[in-house]
Design a protein around this motif. Structure first.
Motif, mmCIF file in Angstrom:
data_model
loop_
_atom_site.group_PDB
_atom_site.id
_atom_site.type_symbol
_atom_site.label_atom_id
_atom_site.label_comp_id
_atom_site.label_asym_id
_atom_site.label_seq_id
_atom_site.Cartn_x
_atom_site.Cartn_y
_atom_site.Cartn_z
ATOM 1 N N GLY A 68 -20.797 3.640 12.087
ATOM 2 C CA GLY A 68 -20.961 2.867 11.191
ATOM 3 C C GLY A 68 -21.148 1.703 11.287
ATOM 4 N N LYS A 69 -21.582 0.889 12.050
ATOM 5 C CA LYS A 69 -21.410 -0.361 12.158
ATOM 6 C C LYS A 69 -22.865 -0.873 11.634
ATOM 7 N N SER A 70 -23.858 -0.059 11.482
ATOM 8 C CA SER A 70 -25.183 -0.864 11.325
ATOM 9 C C SER A 70 -25.184 -0.596 10.089
ATOM 10 N N ASP A 97 -27.536 -7.581 14.900
ATOM 11 C CA ASP A 97 -27.153 -6.584 15.519
ATOM 12 C C ASP A 97 -27.328 -6.722 17.141
ATOM 13 N N THR A 98 -26.818 -6.522 17.447
ATOM 14 C CA THR A 98 -26.470 -6.843 19.529
ATOM 15 C C THR A 98 -27.150 -5.266 20.232
ATOM 16 N N GLY A 99 -26.862 -4.946 19.172
ATOM 17 C CA GLY A 99 -27.105 -3.302 19.713
ATOM 18 C C GLY A 99 -28.474 -3.258 19.558
ATOM 19 N N ALA A 100 -29.890 -3.641 19.200
ATOM 20 C CA ALA A 100 -30.862 -3.995 18.586
ATOM 21 C C ALA A 100 -31.346 -4.634 20.266
ATOM 22 N N MET A 101 -30.721 -5.592 20.365
ATOM 23 C CA MET A 101 -31.137 -6.793 21.579
ATOM 24 C C MET A 101 -31.135 -6.173 22.538
ATOM 25 N N TYR A 102 -30.033 -4.805 22.885
ATOM 26 C CA TYR A 102 -29.935 -4.911 24.393
ATOM 27 C C TYR A 102 -31.103 -3.053 24.311
ATOM 28 N N ARG A 103 -31.040 -3.124 22.766
ATOM 29 C CA ARG A 103 -32.150 -1.801 22.544
ATOM 30 C C ARG A 103 -34.117 -2.193 22.695
ATOM 31 N N ALA A 104 -33.703 -3.593 23.074
ATOM 32 C CA ALA A 104 -35.175 -4.196 22.714
ATOM 33 C C ALA A 104 -35.354 -4.297 24.535
ATOM 34 N N VAL A 112 -27.845 -9.544 32.375
ATOM 35 C CA VAL A 112 -28.390 -8.690 31.283
ATOM 36 C C VAL A 112 -27.610 -9.324 30.165
ATOM 37 N N ARG A 113 -25.980 -8.867 30.549
ATOM 38 C CA ARG A 113 -25.612 -9.422 29.241
ATOM 39 C C ARG A 113 -25.092 -10.784 29.099
ATOM 40 N N GLU A 114 -25.031 -11.078 30.365
ATOM 41 C CA GLU A 114 -24.997 -12.892 29.987
ATOM 42 C C GLU A 114 -26.183 -13.257 29.416
ATOM 43 N N GLU A 160 -22.970 -7.505 14.926
ATOM 44 C CA GLU A 160 -22.616 -6.437 15.060
ATOM 45 C C GLU A 160 -22.461 -5.672 16.397
ATOM 46 N N GLY A 161 -21.582 -5.148 17.491
ATOM 47 C CA GLY A 161 -21.663 -4.651 18.052
ATOM 48 C C GLY A 161 -20.232 -3.710 19.257
ATOM 49 N N ARG A 162 -19.953 -4.494 20.552
ATOM 50 C CA ARG A 162 -19.049 -3.513 21.045
ATOM 51 C C ARG A 162 -17.988 -4.966 21.721
ATOM 52 N N ASP A 163 -18.803 -5.850 22.061
ATOM 53 C CA ASP A 163 -18.522 -7.108 22.408
ATOM 54 C C ASP A 163 -18.447 -8.684 21.561
ATOM 55 N N ILE A 164 -18.149 -8.568 20.806
ATOM 56 C CA ILE A 164 -18.699 -9.801 19.825
ATOM 57 C C ILE A 164 -17.328 -10.572 19.137
ATOM 58 N N GLY A 165 -15.946 -9.885 18.833
ATOM 59 C CA GLY A 165 -14.884 -10.522 18.737
ATOM 60 C C GLY A 165 -14.400 -10.478 19.815
ATOM 61 N N ARG A 200 -22.142 12.445 11.969
ATOM 62 C CA ARG A 200 -23.253 11.314 11.001
ATOM 63 C C ARG A 200 -24.091 11.378 12.028
ATOM 64 N N ARG A 201 -24.678 11.399 12.955
ATOM 65 C CA ARG A 201 -25.558 11.002 14.327
ATOM 66 C C ARG A 201 -26.901 12.004 13.918
ATOM 67 N N ALA A 202 -25.895 13.304 14.133
ATOM 68 C CA ALA A 202 -26.712 14.399 14.282
ATOM 69 C C ALA A 202 -27.868 14.492 11.965
ATOM 70 N N GLU A 231 -22.254 11.320 24.692
ATOM 71 C CA GLU A 231 -22.034 10.702 25.572
ATOM 72 C C GLU A 231 -22.251 9.323 25.967
ATOM 73 N N ARG A 232 -22.968 8.589 25.522
ATOM 74 C CA ARG A 232 -23.383 6.763 25.615
ATOM 75 C C ARG A 232 -21.888 6.351 25.494
ATOM 76 N N ASP A 233 -21.187 6.560 24.358
ATOM 77 C CA ASP A 233 -19.838 6.224 23.897
ATOM 78 C C ASP A 233 -19.247 5.858 25.884
ATOM 79 N N ARG A 285 -20.321 6.263 28.659
ATOM 80 C CA ARG A 285 -20.875 5.095 29.594
ATOM 81 C C ARG A 285 -20.964 4.308 29.344
ATOM 82 N N ASP A 286 -20.254 3.774 28.041
ATOM 83 C CA ASP A 286 -20.621 2.055 27.164
ATOM 84 C C ASP A 286 -18.992 2.086 27.186
ATOM 85 N N ALA A 287 -18.370 2.948 27.945
ATOM 86 C CA ALA A 287 -16.149 2.725 27.482
ATOM 87 C C ALA A 287 -16.186 1.168 27.654
HETATM 88 O O1 DC Z 1 -24.819 -0.252 18.591
HETATM 89 P P1 DC Z 1 -26.086 0.797 19.548
HETATM 90 O O2 DC Z 1 -25.663 2.270 19.425
HETATM 91 O O3 DC Z 1 -27.451 0.054 19.259
HETATM 92 O O4 DC Z 1 -26.231 0.489 20.820
HETATM 93 C C1 DC Z 1 -27.066 -0.143 21.623
HETATM 94 C C2 DC Z 1 -26.342 0.070 23.139
HETATM 95 O O5 DC Z 1 -25.914 -1.166 23.581
HETATM 96 C C3 DC Z 1 -25.089 0.744 23.611
HETATM 97 O O6 DC Z 1 -24.780 1.856 24.227
HETATM 98 C C4 DC Z 1 -23.879 -0.227 24.364
HETATM 99 C C5 DC Z 1 -25.161 -1.909 23.810
HETATM 100 N N1 DC Z 1 -24.344 -2.619 23.105
HETATM 101 C C6 DC Z 1 -23.412 -3.465 24.034
HETATM 102 O O7 DC Z 1 -23.327 -2.990 25.814
HETATM 103 N N2 DC Z 1 -22.954 -4.185 23.638
HETATM 104 C C7 DC Z 1 -22.601 -4.477 22.211
HETATM 105 N N3 DC Z 1 -22.600 -5.637 21.889
HETATM 106 C C8 DC Z 1 -24.149 -3.765 22.233
HETATM 107 C C9 DC Z 1 -24.548 -2.672 22.251
#
Ligand code: DC
Length: 188
Positions: free
Chosen positions: A12-14, A30-37, A85-87, A105-110, A133-135, A148-150, A152-154
Motif C-alpha cells: 500500500g506504499k503508493s 515515488d522512487t519506484g516510479a523512477m526505476y520504472r521510468a 543505476v541505483r547510485e 516511498e521505496g525499498r531503501d529510502i529509510g 490487492r494487486r489482483a 514473484e517481483r518481491d 527478486r527485489d529482496a
Molecule cells: O514500488 P514499485 O513496485 O513501483 O517499484 C518498482 C520496482 O523498483 C520494484 O521492483 C523494486 C524497485 N525499487 C527499488 O529497487 N528501490 C526503490 N527505492 C524503489 C523501487
C-alpha cells in the motif's frame, strides 16, 4: 520533516504515501516510479540502463501510464538490481529530499537514501493480502507477478533501523494515513 515509507510490493506504499503527503502538505517522492521510468526508456531504446539512468531523459516519463505495464513489471527488477543505476537514482532522490518536507516511498529510502529521516515507516501486509490487492488493481496475473517481483527485489528491500512497523492488513487507507499522521505530529 522527511517521512520514509518502505515495504514490499502491494503493502500500500503508493496509495498511502500520496494521501499522507496531500494531508501534510508535503511533497511526494515515488522512487519506484523512477526505476520504472528508467526501465521504460531501456525497453523503448535498447540503450544501456546505466547510461539511461545517468542521462536523465527518464524524468520526463514519471507520469506515463506505461510505467505500470506488464512489460515494465517484468523488467524493472533486473534494472533496479544494477548498482550504478541505483547510485544515479539515489543522487536524484537525495537532491529532492535535501529541499525539505517530503514523504518518500521505496525499498531503501529509510535505510540507504535518507537514514536520518525523522520518521521511518515499514509498511507491510501478509503475502495473501498483497497478492489480493494487486489482483484487484491490475488483474490476477499482476497479483502473482507482484509476489514473484518481491522475491527478486529482496536484496534491495531493507527494513530500516529505527523504523516503525505499520501492518496495513484489514485497515482502510484513511486509517493507515491517520496512524502515520499521528506519528508525524508526535515527532514534529
Ligand atoms: O514500488 P514499485 O513496485 O513501483 O517499484 C518498482 C520496482 O523498483 C520494484 O521492483 C523494486 C524497485 N525499487 C527499488 O529497487 N528501490 C526503490 N527505492 C524503489 C523501487
Amino acid at each position: 520533516m522527511i517521512v520514509t515509507i518502505d515495504g514490499p510490493a502491494g503493502a500500500g506504499k503508493s496509495t498511502v504515501s500520496r494521501a499522507l503527503a496531500a494531508r501534510l502538505g508535503y511533497r511526494h517522492l515515488d522512487t519506484g516510479a523512477m526505476y520504472r521510468a528508467v526501465t521504460l526508456v531501456v525497453l523503448e531504446t535498447g540503450d544501456d540502463p546505466v547510461a539511461v539512468a545517468r542521462a536523465g531523459a527518464w524524468a520526463a516519463r514519471l507520469d506515463d501510464p506505461a510505467l505500470r505495464s506488464g512489460a515494465v513489471d517484468a523488467e524493472v527488477s533486473s534494472v533496479s538490481a544494477i548498482g550504478a543505476v541505483r547510485e544515479a537514482l539515489r543522487a536524484e532522490q537525495r537532491a529532492f529530499l535535501a529541499l525539505g518536507d517530503a514523504v518518500a516511498e521505496g525499498r531503501d529510502i529509510g535505510s540507504v537514501v535518507w537514514p536520518e529521516a525523522e520518521l521511518k515507516v515499514w509498511l507491510d501486509a501478509s503475502p495473501e493480502e498483497r497478492r489480493r490487492r494487486r489482483a484487484v488493481e491490475r488483474g490476477a496475473e499482476a497479483g502473482e507477478a507482484a509476489l514473484e517481483r518481491d522475491r527478486r527485489d529482496a536484496a534491495q528491500t531493507i527494513v530500516p533501523e529505527g523504523s516503525v512497523p505499520v501492518d496495513t492488513e484489514g485497515l482502510t487507507v484513511d486509517e493507515v494515513v491517520e496512524a502515520i499522521a499521528r506519528l508525524v505530529e508526535e515527532r514534529a
